[in-house]
Design a protein around this motif. Structure first.
Motif, PDB file in Angstrom:
ATOM      1  N   ARG A  49      -0.275   8.687   9.863  1.00  0.00           N
ATOM      2  CA  ARG A  49       0.234   7.371   9.480  1.00  0.00           C
ATOM      3  C   ARG A  49      -0.851   6.310   9.426  1.00  0.00           C
ATOM      4  N   ARG A  50      -2.087   6.726   9.615  1.00  0.00           N
ATOM      5  CA  ARG A  50      -3.197   5.780   9.615  1.00  0.00           C
ATOM      6  C   ARG A  50      -4.141   6.092   8.468  1.00  0.00           C
ATOM      7  N   TRP A  51      -4.712   5.034   7.904  1.00  0.00           N
ATOM      8  CA  TRP A  51      -5.690   5.194   6.838  1.00  0.00           C
ATOM      9  C   TRP A  51      -7.043   5.553   7.441  1.00  0.00           C
ATOM     10  N   LYS A  52      -7.817   6.261   6.703  1.00  0.00           N
ATOM     11  CA  LYS A  52      -9.165   6.597   7.126  1.00  0.00           C
ATOM     12  C   LYS A  52     -10.087   6.570   5.900  1.00  0.00           C
ATOM     13  N   PRO A  53     -11.364   6.293   6.127  1.00  0.00           N
ATOM     14  CA  PRO A  53     -12.015   6.162   7.431  1.00  0.00           C
ATOM     15  C   PRO A  53     -11.717   4.833   8.133  1.00  0.00           C
ATOM     16  N   LYS A  85       2.427  -4.427  -1.531  1.00  0.00           N
ATOM     17  CA  LYS A  85       1.687  -3.426  -0.750  1.00  0.00           C
ATOM     18  C   LYS A  85       0.559  -4.051   0.053  1.00  0.00           C
ATOM     19  N   SER A  86      -0.055  -5.154  -0.460  1.00  0.00           N
ATOM     20  CA  SER A  86      -1.104  -5.819   0.318  1.00  0.00           C
ATOM     21  C   SER A  86      -0.535  -6.432   1.596  1.00  0.00           C
ATOM     22  N   ILE A  87       0.656  -7.041   1.504  1.00  0.00           N
ATOM     23  CA  ILE A  87       1.285  -7.613   2.697  1.00  0.00           C
ATOM     24  C   ILE A  87       1.713  -6.506   3.648  1.00  0.00           C
ATOM     25  N   MET A  88       2.273  -5.437   3.125  1.00  0.00           N
ATOM     26  CA  MET A  88       2.691  -4.323   3.980  1.00  0.00           C
ATOM     27  C   MET A  88       1.498  -3.667   4.670  1.00  0.00           C
ATOM     28  N   TYR A  89       0.378  -3.583   3.966  1.00  0.00           N
ATOM     29  CA  TYR A  89      -0.797  -2.982   4.583  1.00  0.00           C
ATOM     30  C   TYR A  89      -1.333  -3.853   5.719  1.00  0.00           C
ATOM     31  N   MET A  90      -1.300  -5.166   5.553  1.00  0.00           N
ATOM     32  CA  MET A  90      -1.744  -6.060   6.627  1.00  0.00           C
ATOM     33  C   MET A  90      -0.821  -5.989   7.840  1.00  0.00           C
ATOM     34  N   LEU A  91       0.454  -5.724   7.597  1.00  0.00           N
ATOM     35  CA  LEU A  91       1.421  -5.612   8.688  1.00  0.00           C
ATOM     36  C   LEU A  91       1.513  -4.188   9.243  1.00  0.00           C
ATOM     37  N   HIS A  92       0.678  -3.277   8.743  1.00  0.00           N
ATOM     38  CA  HIS A  92       0.625  -1.890   9.220  1.00  0.00           C
ATOM     39  C   HIS A  92       1.956  -1.158   9.008  1.00  0.00           C
ATOM     40  N   VAL A  93       2.613  -1.441   7.885  1.00  0.00           N
ATOM     41  CA  VAL A  93       3.854  -0.739   7.531  1.00  0.00           C
ATOM     42  C   VAL A  93       3.724  -0.085   6.161  1.00  0.00           C
ATOM     43  N   PRO A 119       2.142   3.228   5.215  1.00  0.00           N
ATOM     44  CA  PRO A 119       1.443   4.461   5.574  1.00  0.00           C
ATOM     45  C   PRO A 119       0.910   5.171   4.336  1.00  0.00           C
ATOM     46  N   PRO A 120      -0.021   6.078   4.511  1.00  0.00           N
ATOM     47  CA  PRO A 120      -0.583   6.811   3.355  1.00  0.00           C
ATOM     48  C   PRO A 120       0.454   7.630   2.592  1.00  0.00           C
ATOM     49  N   VAL A 121       1.468   8.118   3.291  1.00  0.00           N
ATOM     50  CA  VAL A 121       2.492   8.917   2.589  1.00  0.00           C
ATOM     51  C   VAL A 121       3.213   8.070   1.542  1.00  0.00           C
ATOM     52  N   LEU A 122       3.571   6.842   1.917  1.00  0.00           N
ATOM     53  CA  LEU A 122       4.220   5.948   0.968  1.00  0.00           C
ATOM     54  C   LEU A 122       3.268   5.537  -0.141  1.00  0.00           C
ATOM     55  N   ALA A 123       1.986   5.364   0.182  1.00  0.00           N
ATOM     56  CA  ALA A 123       1.005   4.985  -0.834  1.00  0.00           C
ATOM     57  C   ALA A 123       0.820   6.096  -1.870  1.00  0.00           C
ATOM     58  N   VAL A 124       0.910   7.342  -1.434  1.00  0.00           N
ATOM     59  CA  VAL A 124       0.790   8.451  -2.385  1.00  0.00           C
ATOM     60  C   VAL A 124       1.911   8.390  -3.419  1.00  0.00           C
ATOM     61  N   LEU A 125       3.130   8.134  -2.973  1.00  0.00           N
ATOM     62  CA  LEU A 125       4.257   8.079  -3.899  1.00  0.00           C
ATOM     63  C   LEU A 125       4.151   6.885  -4.850  1.00  0.00           C
ATOM     64  N   VAL A 126       3.766   5.729  -4.320  1.00  0.00           N
ATOM     65  CA  VAL A 126       3.680   4.519  -5.147  1.00  0.00           C
ATOM     66  C   VAL A 126       2.597   4.655  -6.201  1.00  0.00           C
ATOM     67  N   HIS A 127       1.416   5.080  -5.795  1.00  0.00           N
ATOM     68  CA  HIS A 127       0.305   5.152  -6.749  1.00  0.00           C
ATOM     69  C   HIS A 127       0.429   6.341  -7.688  1.00  0.00           C
ATOM     70  N   ALA A 128       1.173   7.351  -7.298  1.00  0.00           N
ATOM     71  CA  ALA A 128       1.446   8.434  -8.251  1.00  0.00           C
ATOM     72  C   ALA A 128       2.311   7.926  -9.400  1.00  0.00           C
ATOM     73  N   GLY A 129       3.304   7.088  -9.065  1.00  0.00           N
ATOM     74  CA  GLY A 129       4.117   6.494 -10.132  1.00  0.00           C
ATOM     75  C   GLY A 129       3.323   5.575 -11.025  1.00  0.00           C
ATOM     76  N   LEU A 130       2.433   4.753 -10.438  1.00  0.00           N
ATOM     77  CA  LEU A 130       1.605   3.859 -11.259  1.00  0.00           C
ATOM     78  C   LEU A 130       0.623   4.655 -12.116  1.00  0.00           C
ATOM     79  N   LEU A 131       0.126   5.752 -11.586  1.00  0.00           N
ATOM     80  CA  LEU A 131      -0.754   6.606 -12.390  1.00  0.00           C
ATOM     81  C   LEU A 131      -0.045   7.118 -13.636  1.00  0.00           C
TER      82      LEU A 131
END
Length: 350
Positions: free
Chosen positions: A13-17, A106-114, A116-128
């Motif tokens: 649930r955490r971004w890396k690096p 997504k920028s606001i959600m990322y600042m609030l730590h809500v 996660p990478p799993v949700l980002a994969v789904l969102v950016h796959a749709g935008l792709l």
């Protein structure tokens, strides 16, 4: 005590690096989104699409906008090429507005730590997928005119804008070329987003160790509720329901908030009957009299009844001429037991 082992695979649930790559991508995405909003907003609904189509036909690069009219006049089927259709213009405006909204959220959600990478994969796959369709449509071919076929991207992308037949269309050609370039750049940014999110979903060794430690602590906390140790026998028993850790649990009477408040207010001093009737001062019920003594004496209930004084023996004694003494009943001489009237309870001074 058995503890559950951590699974070998789980989604992190955490971004890396670290957080800076995400902020760098946001800094690149923001100006591109604003530029696409401006460019596609100017192009809608049909600012220069038909102009560039006609200019390419004048140079012999593609078909003419009048090809559809000739086909309809000759009763021939005709489909407008995707690169010159109204659909791609409206589609580009729609996906740009949608990507702007997603970027802000997504920028606001990322600042609030809500976020996660799993949700980002789904969102950016749709935008792709959305921007890939836009790129394919903008670079599609035009083969509706057999005499002037266009294989590949249109002329304003593959050629210099100075080759325009009408010099007024040079600025429109540059705007269309910039729109296609920004769309490809956005497609690349979303691809990096997708790769970073997908890479962050797989935990490293340190994250697996932290996850295993959390699972062990969680199992220990639940084990305290599932088992308890008997104070008398010392055996460990399994509880059917969670046992709260209250003070004095091992005693027979656990301390509750109501009991603590009652003792604090001195409630035991306000009840004198509790100590009076407690053991060994418990009152004993009197024994039942015999059958002969259970009958009530025939005593008149009113002084005015005849023979009242003679029946109760209050007349004068004929032998010595003195009035007989009235016998008083008491527990010592076999009379009825004296009733106990407890003193009234004392009021608490606290």
């Amino acid at each position: 005590m058995k503890t559950s082992k951590a699974p070998k695979f789980f989604l992190s649930r955490r971004w890396k690096p670290n957080k800076w790559p995400f902020y760098i991508l946001l800094g690149i995405e923001l100006p591109l989104t604003v530029a696409l909003l401006a460019l596609f907003g100017i192009a809608a609904p049909n600012t220069y699409r038909t102009r560039l189509w006609q200019d390419g036909a004048d140079n012999g690069f593609n078909s003419s906008p009048t090809t559809g009219l000739y086909a309809a006049a000759n009763y021939r089927p005709y489909t407008t090429p995707r690169v010159w259709s109204q659909f791609i213009t409206d589609y580009n405006v729609a996906i740009t507005v949608l990507s702007m909204f997603i970027m802000l959220v997504k920028s606001i959600m990322y600042m609030l730590h809500v976020f996660p990478p799993v949700l980002a994969v789904l969102v950016h796959a749709g935008l792709l997928v959305l921007y890939a369709i836009s790129t394919v449509y903008q670079a599609s071919s035009d083969t509706t005119d057999p005499d002037h076929p266009q294989h590949g991207a249109p002329w304003y992308i593959t050629k210099n804008c100075n080759v325009a037949h009408d010099k007024k269309n040079i600025q429109y050609c540059e705007q269309a070329k910039a729109s296609f370039a920004c769309t490809c750049a956005m497609l690349g940014v979303f691809a990096v987003y997708f790769g970073l999110a997908l890479y962050s979903c797989f935990p490293n060794k340190q994250q697996r160790e932290e996850y295993a430690e959390k699972q062990r602590l969680k199992a220990e906390r639940w084990a305290k509720f599932e088992t308890y140790q008997d104070a008398e026998t010392g055996e460990t028993n399994v509880a059917r329901f969670p046992v709260p850790e209250t003070p004095g649990l091992q005693a027979k009477n656990p301390m509750t908030p109501r009991t603590m408040a009652f003792n604090t207010l001195g409630g035991t001093k306000d009840l004198p009957l509790r100590t009076h009737f407690s053991s060994p001062n418990t009152p004993v019920a009197p024994t039942a009299p015999s059958v002969d003594t259970r009958r009530s004496p025939d005593i008149p209930t009113s002084p005015v009844s005849p023979g009242f004084i003679s029946r109760i023996g209050l007349g004068t004694d004929k032998s010595n001429g003195k009035a007989p003494e009235v016998e008083h009943f008491s527990p010592q001489n076999g009379g009825p037991p004296q009733l106990y009237f407890p003193p009234p309870p004392k009021t608490s001074k606290k």
